[in-house]
Design a protein around this motif. Structure first.
Motif, PDB file in Angstrom:
ATOM      1  N   UNK A   4       0.832  -1.202   0.000  1.00 12.05           N
ATOM      2  CA  UNK A   4       0.000   0.000   0.000  1.00 12.05           C
ATOM      3  C   UNK A   4       0.869   1.256   0.000  1.00 12.05           C
ATOM      4  N   UNK A   5       0.414   2.281  -0.708  1.00 10.78           N
ATOM      5  CA  UNK A   5       1.192   3.523  -0.786  1.00 10.78           C
ATOM      6  C   UNK A   5       1.207   4.261   0.540  1.00 10.78           C
ATOM      7  N   UNK A   6       0.109   4.204   1.275  1.00 11.30           N
ATOM      8  CA  UNK A   6       0.035   4.865   2.581  1.00 11.30           C
ATOM      9  C   UNK A   6      -0.933   4.084   3.463  1.00 11.30           C
ATOM     10  N   UNK A   7      -0.956   4.426   4.734  1.00 13.86           N
ATOM     11  CA  UNK A   7      -1.856   3.749   5.664  1.00 13.86           C
ATOM     12  C   UNK A   7      -3.319   4.042   5.338  1.00 13.86           C
ATOM     13  N   UNK A   8      -3.602   5.280   4.875  1.00 14.92           N
ATOM     14  CA  UNK A   8      -4.988   5.621   4.531  1.00 14.92           C
ATOM     15  C   UNK A   8      -5.463   4.827   3.323  1.00 14.92           C
ATOM     16  N   UNK A   9      -4.545   4.604   2.359  1.00 13.87           N
ATOM     17  CA  UNK A   9      -4.933   3.780   1.219  1.00 13.87           C
ATOM     18  C   UNK A   9      -5.235   2.347   1.653  1.00 13.87           C
ATOM     19  N   UNK A  10      -4.473   1.847   2.592  1.00 13.81           N
ATOM     20  CA  UNK A  10      -4.725   0.483   3.073  1.00 13.81           C
ATOM     21  C   UNK A  10      -6.071   0.394   3.792  1.00 13.81           C
ATOM     22  N   UNK A  11      -6.384   1.407   4.614  1.00 12.14           N
ATOM     23  CA  UNK A  11      -7.658   1.375   5.322  1.00 12.14           C
ATOM     24  C   UNK A  11      -8.840   1.539   4.375  1.00 12.14           C
ATOM     25  N   UNK A  12      -8.643   2.258   3.267  1.00  9.61           N
ATOM     26  CA  UNK A  12      -9.733   2.478   2.324  1.00  9.61           C
ATOM     27  C   UNK A  12      -9.865   1.415   1.255  1.00  9.61           C
ATOM     28  N   UNK A  13      -8.906   0.482   1.199  1.00  7.28           N
ATOM     29  CA  UNK A  13      -8.957  -0.573   0.189  1.00  7.28           C
ATOM     30  C   UNK A  13     -10.002  -1.620   0.598  1.00  7.28           C
ATOM     31  N   UNK A  14     -10.977  -1.820  -0.288  1.00  2.83           N
ATOM     32  CA  UNK A  14     -12.065  -2.748   0.023  1.00  2.83           C
ATOM     33  C   UNK A  14     -11.926  -4.089  -0.704  1.00  2.83           C
ATOM     34  N   UNK A  15     -10.963  -4.212  -1.612  1.00  5.32           N
ATOM     35  CA  UNK A  15     -10.887  -5.424  -2.426  1.00  5.32           C
ATOM     36  C   UNK A  15      -9.999  -6.495  -1.801  1.00  5.32           C
ATOM     37  N   UNK A  16      -8.887  -6.079  -1.227  1.00  4.83           N
ATOM     38  CA  UNK A  16      -7.953  -7.076  -0.691  1.00  4.83           C
ATOM     39  C   UNK A  16      -8.546  -7.768   0.526  1.00  4.83           C
ATOM     40  N   UNK A  17      -8.153  -9.011   0.703  1.00  6.29           N
ATOM     41  CA  UNK A  17      -8.656  -9.848   1.788  1.00  6.29           C
ATOM     42  C   UNK A  17      -7.729  -9.760   2.992  1.00  6.29           C
ATOM     43  N   UNK A  18      -8.294  -9.397   4.157  1.00  7.74           N
ATOM     44  CA  UNK A  18      -7.523  -9.278   5.399  1.00  7.74           C
ATOM     45  C   UNK A  18      -7.964 -10.396   6.334  1.00  7.74           C
ATOM     46  N   UNK A  19      -6.988 -11.093   6.910  1.00  8.25           N
ATOM     47  CA  UNK A  19      -7.284 -12.229   7.790  1.00  8.25           C
ATOM     48  C   UNK A  19      -7.141 -11.897   9.267  1.00  8.25           C
ATOM     49  N   UNK A  20      -6.743 -10.713   9.617  1.00  8.86           N
ATOM     50  CA  UNK A  20      -6.595 -10.347  11.026  1.00  8.86           C
ATOM     51  C   UNK A  20      -7.953 -10.263  11.699  1.00  8.86           C
ATOM     52  N   UNK A  21      -8.024 -10.668  12.977  1.00 12.30           N
ATOM     53  CA  UNK A  21      -9.288 -10.641  13.713  1.00 12.30           C
ATOM     54  C   UNK A  21      -9.824  -9.217  13.856  1.00 12.30           C
TER      55      UNK A  21
ATOM     56  N   UNK B  83      23.875   1.266  -7.316  1.00 11.73           N
ATOM     57  CA  UNK B  83      22.616   1.217  -8.064  1.00 11.73           C
ATOM     58  C   UNK B  83      21.494   0.603  -7.248  1.00 11.73           C
ATOM     59  N   UNK B  84      21.768   0.277  -5.990  1.00 15.07           N
ATOM     60  CA  UNK B  84      20.781  -0.453  -5.184  1.00 15.07           C
ATOM     61  C   UNK B  84      19.649   0.464  -4.763  1.00 15.07           C
ATOM     62  N   UNK B  85      18.471  -0.096  -4.704  1.00 13.64           N
ATOM     63  CA  UNK B  85      17.292   0.562  -4.171  1.00 13.64           C
ATOM     64  C   UNK B  85      16.885  -0.170  -2.907  1.00 13.64           C
ATOM     65  N   UNK B  86      16.826   0.571  -1.821  1.00 12.48           N
ATOM     66  CA  UNK B  86      16.600  -0.064  -0.527  1.00 12.48           C
ATOM     67  C   UNK B  86      15.256  -0.789  -0.480  1.00 12.48           C
ATOM     68  N   UNK B  87      14.210  -0.184  -1.035  1.00 15.23           N
ATOM     69  CA  UNK B  87      12.879  -0.776  -0.996  1.00 15.23           C
ATOM     70  C   UNK B  87      12.454  -1.059  -2.424  1.00 15.23           C
ATOM     71  N   UNK B  88      11.992  -2.279  -2.672  1.00 14.85           N
ATOM     72  CA  UNK B  88      11.534  -2.642  -4.003  1.00 14.85           C
ATOM     73  C   UNK B  88      10.233  -1.906  -4.292  1.00 14.85           C
ATOM     74  N   UNK B  89      10.184  -1.225  -5.426  1.00 11.95           N
ATOM     75  CA  UNK B  89       8.991  -0.486  -5.790  1.00 11.95           C
ATOM     76  C   UNK B  89       7.892  -1.465  -6.184  1.00 11.95           C
ATOM     77  N   UNK B  90       6.784  -1.416  -5.475  1.00 17.41           N
ATOM     78  CA  UNK B  90       5.674  -2.321  -5.715  1.00 17.41           C
ATOM     79  C   UNK B  90       4.580  -1.598  -6.478  1.00 17.41           C
ATOM     80  N   UNK B  91       4.231  -2.132  -7.618  1.00 13.70           N
ATOM     81  CA  UNK B  91       3.122  -1.602  -8.383  1.00 13.70           C
ATOM     82  C   UNK B  91       1.868  -2.344  -7.948  1.00 13.70           C
ATOM     83  N   UNK B  92       1.064  -1.675  -7.139  1.00 14.31           N
ATOM     84  CA  UNK B  92      -0.110  -2.326  -6.577  1.00 14.31           C
ATOM     85  C   UNK B  92      -1.088  -2.753  -7.662  1.00 14.31           C
ATOM     86  N   UNK B  93      -1.259  -1.905  -8.672  1.00 12.67           N
ATOM     87  CA  UNK B  93      -2.193  -2.239  -9.744  1.00 12.67           C
ATOM     88  C   UNK B  93      -1.730  -3.465 -10.513  1.00 12.67           C
ATOM     89  N   UNK B  94      -0.414  -3.552 -10.742  1.00 15.41           N
ATOM     90  CA  UNK B  94       0.113  -4.704 -11.468  1.00 15.41           C
ATOM     91  C   UNK B  94      -0.075  -5.992 -10.666  1.00 15.41           C
TER      92      UNK B  94
END
Length: 866
Positions: free
Chosen positions: A63-80, A391-402
């Motif tokens: 997720x790009x930010x915490x607000x995007x994660x809270x607003x995402x309705x499609x992904x499946x969350x298994x936490x109680x 040339x290293x990138x510390x965090x792998x760029x994740x394309x959420x849409x992809x």
């Protein structure tokens, strides 16, 4: 009056009728309920995070930010606790203090209970101190105790603190500090006191000494009753002795006290020394009174046995008639006891003097310092990481849409063929993303494996590879190339802790796995490496990655390269370090071998070097180069007998197919022989080819190269030729590779090293002081030198020259292999004898694999000729 007073005390709480107490109570009730609910919610979320973190963490990190994660309705969350619970637990556990965050939620819950019921479940202030201590101590301690755990038990605080302390004082110091702080905290929190235990131990020791003293006195009294006066007395003048019983009767308590103190210490001293018990105890201790007198006077008499015996009764006369109070004598006796104890403690320390003998011998051995091969070039400096580009990138760029699109396409494709799945997860790497699926019960794996082309069609991606099943996981993997591929920096690999602090003999950094873990492997355990792939797919870059890794880790005295470059342009960049790391034949101009004839001579010279090293190992009684060098470094091998420090030798062949085409068996046989035997003596091979066909990578070569790397190839047949398995044809190129090592088949993204970076590294090394010349291999006389060796001096001929010549004349067959079989000769010696026979004019030159022509027809003619 009493009832009135009680009424007066009860009236004040009832009299006020204002609304302020009610409003305060309502605020406390609401606030307490909220805190109780928040604490319980956070506690359940953290407990659920222990079991569901693997499936939820991927979505949290993508997720790009915490607000995007809270607003995402499609992904499946298994936490109680749903999305909010997963985010809260992730922040508290992963980003802050690990599992110790549960203590915070419990404290919040107890605070809520206190506000609701107005009752203290625990002392909140004291419990808050415990929580702080847990956060400060337990989180780093869990990280230290569970360093390789996938779950972040100590959180970011534990990881950062342990890494800082490891770098500052090392792992041993970190462990000592953490456990010391933990022990100190336990003692302070629980108010532990060990002084009563020490007092009990002292009292028990005093009782044991008293019992032992009484036993000795009773034994002495029994002996005096049974023996009578037959035993001689050491003291020559018995007149002052009767004074002792009088004083003993008059000062009964003082003598008993003296006996209780002095006798105990004396008994303990005798139990340590055990010297002449019969000569010291029975003669003087013939009665309890005399024993008491003897024991009280011994600190002055016993340590000075060389003095005249007449002084002992004088001291007795001076001490015994004095009728002073007990307090005047007891301090003197007590003050003398430590002297008695110290004298026997010195005797107890005698075993330490025995240990000084081997210690001094060890010092004499250490004075003969171990041999250090690095002292040949004492000022040599290893290349710095500044020479490589970052040339290293510390965090792998994740394309959420992809990721979401690929997941949906995979699920829909499988469902269209009637395949249901239970779970799907993604692991994003620098080049590909691994989607792991768990099929429903009753689904056959072969059905999913056969859908490789259909999934590739729906995803519109090249290089789809299905792993069914993934070894050790119980899932099926689908590798999908990323739209935006990342470059793996060589600098990031070489600066990693896994490479810097490894204890491998020849560490090489190849690249990163799909889970973004650095792949560092020991070339000495491979022990040879076969690399193949189509043109332009990364073979030369892979060879540079291997060579650069070794240059950054090994000293010139520890490693030598033999470089074969038929293309003449790939390895020529390493010519600068000729006097540091390269090896060549004597009297050769170029250390980088490009001529095919010289390649044959070099390979045969390596075979001679291998045989010579095996002879040294045999004489030294060792089995491999590591044991031999350890013996030589510790100076247990004599250099005057031919022993020397053996550096590792790495043979690098950039294009093996060209050598096979031009030389054939003359190259294949020494390569196969080196691959079979050279591992134990520190000679390792790296062979690369762009044409992985069966006539190039033959069965003989494949059998002796257990470690193989396959870059992208054009056909599945080539993949099976290299790896004995398919998959290399599905790679995406540009460093994407499969490595087969042991029983594993891993997909890696090779580290990228550009040519300017290699030039900087070799220039940095070449500008330093090196050896006078390159490392010289043993001399090998090949067939092409036969015309020039016909004038060789006969004094240089082998001892078996005449016998071999007669055998050739008798059989009329000039064959080197025949000499090997019939006379039980090695390949190199038989070849040298055949060259000498050719130089003498007995046989002709070699004609391929056919036997040589024999010019001398009879033995009589041979005798006349010789």
């Amino acid at each position: 009056m009493a009832p009135r007073s009680k009424k007066q005390k009860k009236n004040p709480p009832i009299v006020p009728s204002s609304e302020k107490p009610d409003s305060k109570r309502q605020v406390r009730l609401i606030l307490g309920t909220l805190l109780l609910l928040v604490g319980a919610f956070v506690s359940f979320s953290i407990i659920s995070y222990l079991f569901t973190w693997q499936s939820d963490q991927d979505q949290l990190l993508s997720a790009k930010s915490n607000w995007d994660f809270l607003g995402d309705k499609e992904s499946l969350i298994t936490n109680w606790g749903g999305r909010l619970g997963a985010l809260t637990a992730h922040i508290l556990v992963y980003r802050y203090v690990g599992i110790m965050a549960l203590a915070i939620s419990l404290w919040v819950s107890m605070l809520g209970i206190y506000l609701v019921y107005d009752k203290k479940v625990f002392r909140l202030a004291r419990y808050l101190r415990w929580v702080c201590l847990l956060l400060l101590i337990a989180a780093p301690l869990l990280t230290f105790l569970l360093p390789g755990s996938a779950f972040s038990w100590g959180g970011a605080w534990g990881n950062e603190s342990v890494n800082f302390m490891n770098g500052l004082i090392g792992k041993m110091g970190t462990g000592l500090i953490l456990f010391s702080i933990l022990a100190l905290t336990v003692f302070i929190v629980f108010s532990l006191d060990i002084r009563p235990a020490l007092r009990k131990a002292r009292s028990k020791a005093a009782e044991m000494r008293g019992n032992l003293t009484e036993a000795l006195v009773n034994n002495a009294a029994a002996k005096s009753d049974t023996s009578g006066e037959s035993h001689p007395v050491i003291v020559p003048e018995p007149e002052p002795m009767p004074a002792a019983p009088e004083n003993a009767v008059h000062f009964n308590g003082s003598v008993n006290d003296r006996f209780a103190h002095a006798g105990k210490e004396q008994a303990f001293a005798f139990s340590l020394s055990e010297k002449e018990p019969e000569a010291t105890i029975p003669h003087e201790m013939q009665s309890p009174e005399n024993a008491a007198q003897y024991l009280t006077e011994e600190p002055e008499a016993d340590p000075f046995e060389s003095e005249p015996e007449t002084e002992e009764p004088e001291t007795a006369e001076e001490e015994l008639p004095s009728e002073e109070p007990e307090s005047a004598e007891l301090p003197e006796i007590i003050s003398e006891e430590p002297v008695q104890e110290f004298s026997f403690e010195v005797k107890q320390a005698e075993p330490e003097k025995v240990k000084e003998v081997p210690a001094s011998g060890h010092i004499s051995i250490q004075s003969n310092e171990p041999y250090a091969p690095e002292l040949d070039l004492p000022n040599y400096k290893f290349p710095t990481l500044d020479l490589l580009e970052d040339r290293a990138q510390e965090v792998i760029s994740l394309d959420k849409d992809e990721l979401e699109k690929n997941k949906t396409q995979i699920i829909s494709t499988l469902r269209s063929f009637g395949i249901e799945i239970q779970r799907i997860s993604a692991t994003v790497g620098p080049t590909v993303t691994l989607y792991e699926i768990v099929p429903a019960e009753g689904v056959r794996i072969s059905k999913i494996r056969n859908l490789e082309d259909d999934i590739a069609l729906n995803l519109a991606a090249l290089g789809i590879r299905i792993i069914a099943p993934i070894p050790g996981r119980g899932t099926i993997g689908i590798e999908v190339p990323n739209a935006n591929k990342q470059i793996v920096s060589m600098r990031a690999l070489l600066s990693s802790d896994k490479f810097v602090n490894n204890k491998m003999s020849l560490p090489i950094a190849l690249g990163k796995k799909i889970d973004n873990e650095n792949y560092i492997v020991d070339l000495a355990t491979m022990p040879h490496l076969l690399m193949a792939g189509a043109t332009g797919q990364g073979k030369s870059v892979g060879i540079n990655a291997v060579l650069v890794s070794l240059l950054y880790k090994k000293h010139p005295s520890q490693l030598k390269f033999v470089m074969v470059d038929p293309k003449k342009v790939e390895l020529s960049i390493y010519k600068t370090i000729e006097k540091h790391f390269l090896a060549k034949l004597p009297n050769e101009e170029d250390a980088i071998i490009t001529d095919t004839k010289k390649v044959i001579n070099t390979l045969n010279a390596l075979c001679i070097e291998m045989d010579n090293r095996y002879e040294l190992l045999k004489e030294a009684g060792t089995r491999n180069i590591k044991e031999y060098n350890e013996k030589f470094i510790s100076r247990r091998l004599n250099p005057e007998k031919g022993h020397k420090y053996l550096p590792f030798i790495v043979l690098v062949v950039d294009e093996f197919a060209d050598l096979i085409m031009t030389a054939g068996k003359e190259v294949e046989m020494p390569i196969a022989r080196l691959a079979q035997l050279a591992r134990a003596v520190g000679i390792h091979l790296i062979v690369a080819t762009q044409r992985p066909s069966v006539n190039v990578i033959t069965g003989t070569i494949k059998a002796n190269f257990p470690a193989r790397i396959a870059f992208k190839v054009s056909a599945k047949v080539d993949s099976r030729t290299i790896l004995d398995a398919g998959g290399a044809e599905q790679l995406v190129g540009r460093g994407d590779m499969l490595i087969s090592h042991g029983s594993e088949l891993l997909r890696l993204q090779c580290a990228f090293v550009d040519t300017p970076e290699v030039e900087k590294i070799v220039s940095f090394i070449g500008d330093q002081r090196g050896y006078s010349s390159a490392f010289e291999l043993p001399e090998y006389i090949g067939d092409e030198t036969g015309s020039s060796t016909k004038t060789l001096d006969i004094t240089n001929r082998d001892e078996l020259f005449e016998e071999c010549a007669r055998m050739i004349v008798q059989t009329q067959s000039g064959s080197t292999s025949a000499l090997q079989r019939r006379l039980n000769l090695g390949y190199n010696r038989a070849g040298r004898i055949m060259d000498q026979i050719e130089a003498a004019g007995i046989v002709g030159p070699a004609v391929g694999s056919k036997p040589r022509e024999v010019y001398v027809k009879t033995e009589a003619e041979l005798d006349a000729y010789l």
